[in-house]
Design a protein around this motif. Structure first.
Motif, PDB file in Angstrom:
ATOM      1  N   ASP A 221       6.448   8.564   7.896  1.00  0.00           N
ATOM      2  CA  ASP A 221       6.980  10.176   8.167  1.00  0.00           C
ATOM      3  C   ASP A 221       6.215  10.779   7.242  1.00  0.00           C
ATOM      4  N   GLN A 222       6.383  12.330   7.289  1.00  0.00           N
ATOM      5  CA  GLN A 222       5.989  13.144   6.321  1.00  0.00           C
ATOM      6  C   GLN A 222       7.036  13.254   5.145  1.00  0.00           C
TER       7      GLN A 222
ATOM      8  N   ASN B 107       1.913  20.305   5.716  1.00  0.00           N
ATOM      9  CA  ASN B 107       0.395  19.869   6.271  1.00  0.00           C
ATOM     10  C   ASN B 107       0.818  18.604   7.127  1.00  0.00           C
ATOM     11  N   ALA B 108      -0.392  17.905   7.378  1.00  0.00           N
ATOM     12  CA  ALA B 108       0.081  16.918   7.933  1.00  0.00           C
ATOM     13  C   ALA B 108       0.569  15.788   7.450  1.00  0.00           C
TER      14      ALA B 108
ATOM     15  N   THR C 154       0.938  -1.399  -0.131  1.00  0.00           N
ATOM     16  CA  THR C 154      -0.071  -0.036   0.058  1.00  0.00           C
ATOM     17  C   THR C 154       0.828   1.339   0.086  1.00  0.00           C
ATOM     18  N   ASN C 155       0.177   2.406  -0.702  1.00  0.00           N
ATOM     19  CA  ASN C 155       1.242   3.645  -0.428  1.00  0.00           C
ATOM     20  C   ASN C 155       0.095   4.639  -0.045  1.00  0.00           C
ATOM     21  N   ALA C 156      -1.038   4.119   0.703  1.00  0.00           N
ATOM     22  CA  ALA C 156      -2.225   5.197   0.910  1.00  0.00           C
ATOM     23  C   ALA C 156      -2.152   5.320   2.651  1.00  0.00           C
ATOM     24  N   LEU C 157      -1.123   5.010   3.262  1.00  0.00           N
ATOM     25  CA  LEU C 157      -1.043   5.245   4.625  1.00  0.00           C
ATOM     26  C   LEU C 157      -0.783   6.694   5.165  1.00  0.00           C
ATOM     27  N   ALA C 158      -1.561   7.453   5.832  1.00  0.00           N
ATOM     28  CA  ALA C 158      -1.217   9.145   6.267  1.00  0.00           C
ATOM     29  C   ALA C 158      -0.158   8.935   7.059  1.00  0.00           C
ATOM     30  N   ALA C 159       0.645  10.068   7.246  1.00  0.00           N
ATOM     31  CA  ALA C 159       1.573  10.296   8.183  1.00  0.00           C
ATOM     32  C   ALA C 159       1.373  10.226   9.311  1.00  0.00           C
TER      33      ALA C 159
END
Length: 195
Positions: free
Chosen positions: A97-98, A166-167, A65-70
């Protein structure tokens, strides 16, 4: 057992989770059934489903997956059971990480004192925040996002482009561009002399 390809990962980059299903005690691979990978939640009944993958002949299921938020994520692999095998689960903490941002800001051409105000522009990163501008030297910045540069005298001007984070994205590294300001020409008006 549950493993990850990289920890911490970076927002927007892929990470692969690998679940290995074995028999209790003997450690032999379980080759039937499927594994559901979940993000968050306290059990296999909660959290966001990332995907469901059948185990292979080695008892392994992988999910990318590449959909995980920071931030921090509890990733849970839930084996559903079947073929005489009981359901089971394993979890790990995945840190994301961001992501960095990059500003593209081209060179600025030299100016001459009394030239009219002009606009500067730059392309920012993925946060979607506007690129803003500040100016130092014989110039000022104003207008929308500081993009209007006004010449105030001969000398030099340095314009710096900035973009907030941002986040999921870090603030971009500021990019500065300098240019020279030439003196304005003068004209002498000298009337004809009488004989």
């Amino acid at each position: 057992a549950l493993g990850t390809s990289v920890n911490p990962s970076v927002f927007g980059n892929s990470v692969t989770f690998t679940a290995t299903v074995t028999t209790t005690g003997g450690g032999f691979p379980v080759t039937t059934g499927s594994v559901t990978f979940r993000d968050g939640g306290a059990s296999c009944a909660t959290g966001t489903v990332i995907g469901t993958v059948a185990v292979n002949a080695s008892g392994v299921a992988t999910q990318m997956t590449n959909a995980l938020a920071a931030g921090s994520h509890t990733i849970r692999a839930c084996y559903g059971g079947g073929g005489g095998f009981d359901p089971s689960s394993a979890s790990l903490l995945q840190n994301v990480d961001q992501a960095p941002q990059v500003i593209t800001f081209g060179a600025l051409v030299d100016k001459t004192y009394l030239d009219p105000p002009f606009l500067v522009s730059a392309t920012g990163g993925g946060s979607g925040n506007p690129v803003t501008f500040t100016a130092v030297g014989n110039c000022t910045s104003g207008g929308v996002n500081g993009a209007t540069i006004t010449i105030t005298g001969a000398g030099f001007c340095t314009v710096t482009a900035n973009q907030a984070g941002n986040a999921n994205y870090l603030p971009a590294t500021p990019v500065s561009r300098s240019f020279s300001i030439n003196k304005a020409p003068q004209t002498i008006t000298f009337g004809a002399l009488s004989n």
